[in-house]
Write a protein that holds these residues in place. Structure first.
Motif, short mmCIF file in Angstrom:
data_model
loop_
_atom_site.label_atom_id
_atom_site.label_comp_id
_atom_site.label_asym_id
_atom_site.label_seq_id
_atom_site.Cartn_x
_atom_site.Cartn_y
_atom_site.Cartn_z
N ARG A 3 1.08 -1.21 0.18
CA ARG A 3 0.19 -0.03 0.06
C ARG A 3 0.92 1.30 -0.05
NH1 ARG A 3 -3.44 -1.38 5.27
NH2 ARG A 3 -4.21 0.57 4.73
N ARG A 4 0.56 2.13 -0.81
CA ARG A 4 1.51 3.36 -1.17
C ARG A 4 0.46 4.75 -1.20
NH1 ARG A 4 3.49 -0.61 -4.64
NH2 ARG A 4 5.72 -1.19 -4.30
N GLU A 5 1.12 5.63 -0.65
CA GLU A 5 0.59 7.22 -0.78
C GLU A 5 1.41 8.02 -1.09
OE1 GLU A 5 -3.26 7.17 2.33
OE2 GLU A 5 -1.28 7.44 2.97
N ILE A 6 1.22 9.17 -1.57
CA ILE A 6 2.14 10.17 -1.86
C ILE A 6 1.83 11.42 -1.24
CG2 ILE A 6 3.39 11.58 -3.73
CD1 ILE A 6 3.07 9.14 -5.59
N TYR A 7 2.78 12.17 -0.68
CA TYR A 7 2.37 13.59 -0.02
C TYR A 7 2.75 14.49 -0.73
CZ TYR A 7 0.29 11.38 4.22
OH TYR A 7 -0.55 10.70 4.84
N PHE A 8 2.26 15.58 -0.63
CA PHE A 8 2.93 16.93 -1.67
C PHE A 8 2.40 18.20 -0.58
CE2 PHE A 8 1.77 20.87 -4.04
CZ PHE A 8 3.12 20.73 -4.78
N TYR A 9 3.36 19.17 -0.27
CA TYR A 9 3.34 20.27 0.47
C TYR A 9 3.08 21.20 -0.58
CZ TYR A 9 3.82 23.86 4.28
OH TYR A 9 3.60 24.77 4.90
N ASP A 10 2.01 22.07 -0.37
CA ASP A 10 1.65 23.29 -1.40
C ASP A 10 2.33 24.56 -0.83
OD1 ASP A 10 1.01 24.94 -3.43
OD2 ASP A 10 -1.20 24.85 -2.40
N LYS A 11 3.20 25.33 -1.11
CA LYS A 11 3.75 26.32 -0.66
C LYS A 11 2.80 27.60 -0.74
CE LYS A 11 7.40 25.93 -3.42
NZ LYS A 11 8.83 26.00 -4.03
N ASN A 12 2.12 27.71 -1.61
CA ASN A 12 0.97 28.59 -1.81
C ASN A 12 0.08 28.71 -0.68
OD1 ASN A 12 2.02 29.63 -4.21
ND2 ASN A 12 1.30 28.25 -5.42
N LYS A 15 -0.37 23.99 3.03
CA LYS A 15 -1.07 22.99 3.36
C LYS A 15 -0.42 21.46 2.87
CE LYS A 15 -5.64 25.07 4.02
NZ LYS A 15 -6.73 25.26 3.58
N LEU A 16 -0.75 20.47 3.58
CA LEU A 16 -0.22 18.95 3.26
C LEU A 16 -1.31 18.40 2.36
CD1 LEU A 16 2.35 17.41 3.39
CD2 LEU A 16 1.17 16.43 5.37
N TYR A 17 -1.01 17.66 1.26
CA TYR A 17 -2.01 16.86 0.54
C TYR A 17 -1.47 15.61 0.16
CZ TYR A 17 -4.47 21.44 -0.45
OH TYR A 17 -4.93 22.69 -0.09
N VAL A 18 -2.44 14.71 0.11
CA VAL A 18 -2.08 13.16 -0.03
C VAL A 18 -2.91 12.62 -1.28
CG1 VAL A 18 -3.54 12.47 1.88
CG2 VAL A 18 -1.62 11.00 1.07
N THR A 19 -2.52 11.78 -1.94
CA THR A 19 -3.10 10.96 -2.94
C THR A 19 -3.93 9.82 -2.16
OG1 THR A 19 -1.30 9.28 -3.02
CG2 THR A 19 -1.12 11.26 -4.54
N PRO A 20 -4.94 9.27 -2.95
CA PRO A 20 -5.44 8.13 -2.42
C PRO A 20 -4.46 7.01 -2.38
CG PRO A 20 -6.77 9.29 -4.18
CD PRO A 20 -5.53 9.80 -4.37
N GLU A 21 -4.75 5.92 -1.72
CA GLU A 21 -4.01 4.93 -1.70
C GLU A 21 -3.83 3.95 -2.80
OE1 GLU A 21 -3.58 2.36 2.24
OE2 GLU A 21 -4.87 1.10 0.74
N THR A 55 3.38 22.22 -8.38
CA THR A 55 1.96 22.94 -8.02
C THR A 55 0.84 22.05 -7.51
OG1 THR A 55 1.12 23.02 -10.30
CG2 THR A 55 2.48 24.88 -9.62
N LEU A 56 -0.04 22.49 -7.08
CA LEU A 56 -1.00 21.57 -6.44
C LEU A 56 -1.99 20.89 -7.71
CD1 LEU A 56 -2.49 20.36 -3.96
CD2 LEU A 56 -3.86 22.53 -4.01
N ASP A 57 -2.01 21.80 -8.94
CA ASP A 57 -2.67 21.43 -9.94
C ASP A 57 -1.58 20.28 -10.56
OD1 ASP A 57 -4.83 23.00 -9.70
OD2 ASP A 57 -4.13 24.40 -10.66
#
Length: 373
Positions: A3-12, A15-21, A55-57
Motif C-alpha cells: 500500500r502506497r501514498e504520496i504527499y505534497f506540501y503546497d507552498k501557496n 497545506k499538506l495533501y495526499v493521494t488516494p492509496e 504546483t497543487l494542480d
C-alpha cells in the motif's frame, strides 16, 4: 499487496495533501492473480508521474494519471487528493519536497543506496525517528561527506548527529552497515527503552545520607536502592550506586517522585546519558543540608543510619529557616572552631538564594561574625 501514498506540501496554501492509496502494482497483481483487477505498470514506472511536480494542480494531474493505470472489475474510478494534517502510514509513503524531488519517506532500513538518494532532500522517518541526511564537500577532500542528523524528540531526547563519511566511496566506508547497526540502531534502541520507562509509574525517592563522599546528595527508593545526585551546569543525573562497592553504576532513566514532585529525565545525545533539568530540583539546598548533616554526623559519631537520615530530612525541611538551623545545629556545636566557617558558608548560601536572614540569638562570643542581610 504493497500500500502506497504520496504527499505534497503546497507552498501557496501552506497545506499538506495526499493521494488516494495505491494498492500494489503490475507485478503484484500478476503474482496474486486478483480476478478482474489489474494494473498496467510497475511502481517504479507509476511514480515517475510525480517527478518535477511543482504546483497543487500538477499534483492533482499526476495523481489522476497514476490512478488511471489501475483497473477494477467493479469499474474504474478516479479519487480526489485530500488535505492532510500530518503524515500517517501503514506501508510505503513518498514525499515531494519543495524542489519537486520525490523520495521514500519511511524506509524499513538505512541502506547505503537510500542514504545517498535521500541526501539534502528533506526529513524522513525511520523507526519513528525524524531524520535528515546532509552532504557537502570539504577543503580537505574531493569526496562528498555525508551526515545523518536525528531531530529532537520533545521531552525524551536531544538532537543527535552521526558522521557517515564518504559513503559513495566503498574503499573509505566499507563498514557502513556495521556502523549503522552498532551506532545508529543501538542509539535508537536506547531511546525506545527510555520511552517505555517514561510510561512507568514514578520511583519514589527520599533523601538519605550519601554512601559516597564524592556525591554529597543521595536518595533511596522503597527497595533500599540508593542513587547519588551528579550535578552538571544546567542538569543533574541520578546515578545508581553499587550496593557492595558504593560506587556509581549507571544513570537512572525513569521518572522519579521527590517530595511529591514528579521529574522526568531526557536523554542527552551528547553525553549519552539520561539527565534531569536542574531547575526542577533545589540542588543547592539539598547540598547544603547534606553538608550540615554530614558535619553533625561526624561530630556526634552517629552510627545509626536511620538517625542520620531523620536528621538529614529535618535539616533540609528547615534549610531556609536560619533560626532553626542556628538553634539545632550551630548553637549545638559552638565550641567547635569549624562551626563559624560552616555558618559563614550557610549564610552565603542564603544570600545567593536571596533569603534575608535575621538572627537574634547569636551568642556573645560570636560577635566577630555578622550575618549578611
Amino acid at each position: 499487496m504493497t500500500r502506497r501514498e504520496i504527499y505534497f506540501y503546497d507552498k501557496n496554501s501552506l497545506k499538506l495533501y495526499v493521494t488516494p492509496e495505491f494498492n500494489g502494482d503490475k507485478e503484484e497483481f500478476d503474482l496474486f492473480k486478483k480476478h478482474g483487477d489489474s494494473c498496467d505498470k510497475n511502481w517504479d514506472e507509476i511514480i515517475k508521474e510525480f517527478e518535477n511536480v511543482k504546483t497543487l494542480d500538477e499534483f492533482k494531474i499526476a495523481s489522476n494519471k497514476a490512478q488511471s493505470y489501475y483497473h477494477s472489475f467493479l469499474g474504474d474510478s478516479i479519487l480526489p487528493i485530500k488535505e492532510a494534517e500530518k503524515v500517517t502510514y501503514n506501508n510505503e509513503i513518498y514525499m515531494i519536497n519543495s524542489n519537486s524531488e520525490i523520495y521514500l519517506y519511511n524506509p524499513t532500513e538505512l541502506t547505503r543506496e537510500y542514504l545517498i538518494n535521500v541526501a539534502n532532500k528533506g526529513v524522513f522517518e525511520y523507526c519513528n525517528f525524524e531524520m535528515q541526511v546532509e552532504k557537502y564537500k570539504t577543503n580537505y577532500s574531493e569526496s562528498i561527506i555525508y551526515e545523518l542528523n536525528l531531530k529532537e524528540i520533545p521531552n525524551i531526547a536531544t538532537p543527535k548527529g552521526f558522521h557517515l563519511g564518504a559513503i559513495e566511496d566503498l574503499n573509505f566506508t566499507a563498514n557502513l552497515d556495521e556502523f549503522i547497526r552498532n551506532d545508529v540502531d543501538t542509539y535508537i534502541k536506547n531511546i525506545e527503552k527510555m520511552k517505555a520507562n517514561l510510561e512507568q509509574k514514578p520511583i519514589k525517592l527520599k533523601l538519605v545520607y550519601s554512601p559516597n563522599n564524592n556525591f554529597p546528595v543521595a536518595f533511596e527508593d522503597d527497595n533500599k536502592i540508593k542513587y547519588v545526585l551528579d550535578p552538571g551546569s544546567d542538569y543533574f543525573a541520578l546515578v545508581k550506586v553499587d550496593t557492595k562497592m558504593s560506587e556509581p553504576e549507571y544513570n537512572l532513566n525513569h521518572p522519579v517522585d521527590i517530595e511529591g514532585k514528579v521529574l522526568y529525565p531526557i536523554y542527552d545525545s551528547w553525553l549519552g546519558e539520561p539527565i534531569f533539568n536542574s531547575n526542577e530540583l533545589d540542588i543547592k539546598g539539598l547540598k547544603m543540608a547534606s553538608k550540615l548533616n554530614r558535619y553533625m554526623s561526624i561530630n556526634e559519631n552517629i552510627i545509626d543510619i536511620g538517625s542520620e537520615n531523620a536528621n538529614l530530612n529535618d535539616i533540609y525541611k528547615d534549610i531556609y529557616n536560619p533560626e532553626k538551623i542556628e538553634k539545632n545545629l550551630f548553637d549545638r556545636y559552638k565550641e567547635d572552631s569549624y562551626t563559624n566557617i560552616l555558618r559563614e558558608e550557610y549564610y552565603k548560601f542564603l544570600e545567593e538564594k536571596n533569603i534575608i536572614a535575621e538572627i537574634s540569638n547569636v551568642e556573645d562570643e560570636e560577635e566577630d561574625y555578622e550575618p549578611t542581610d
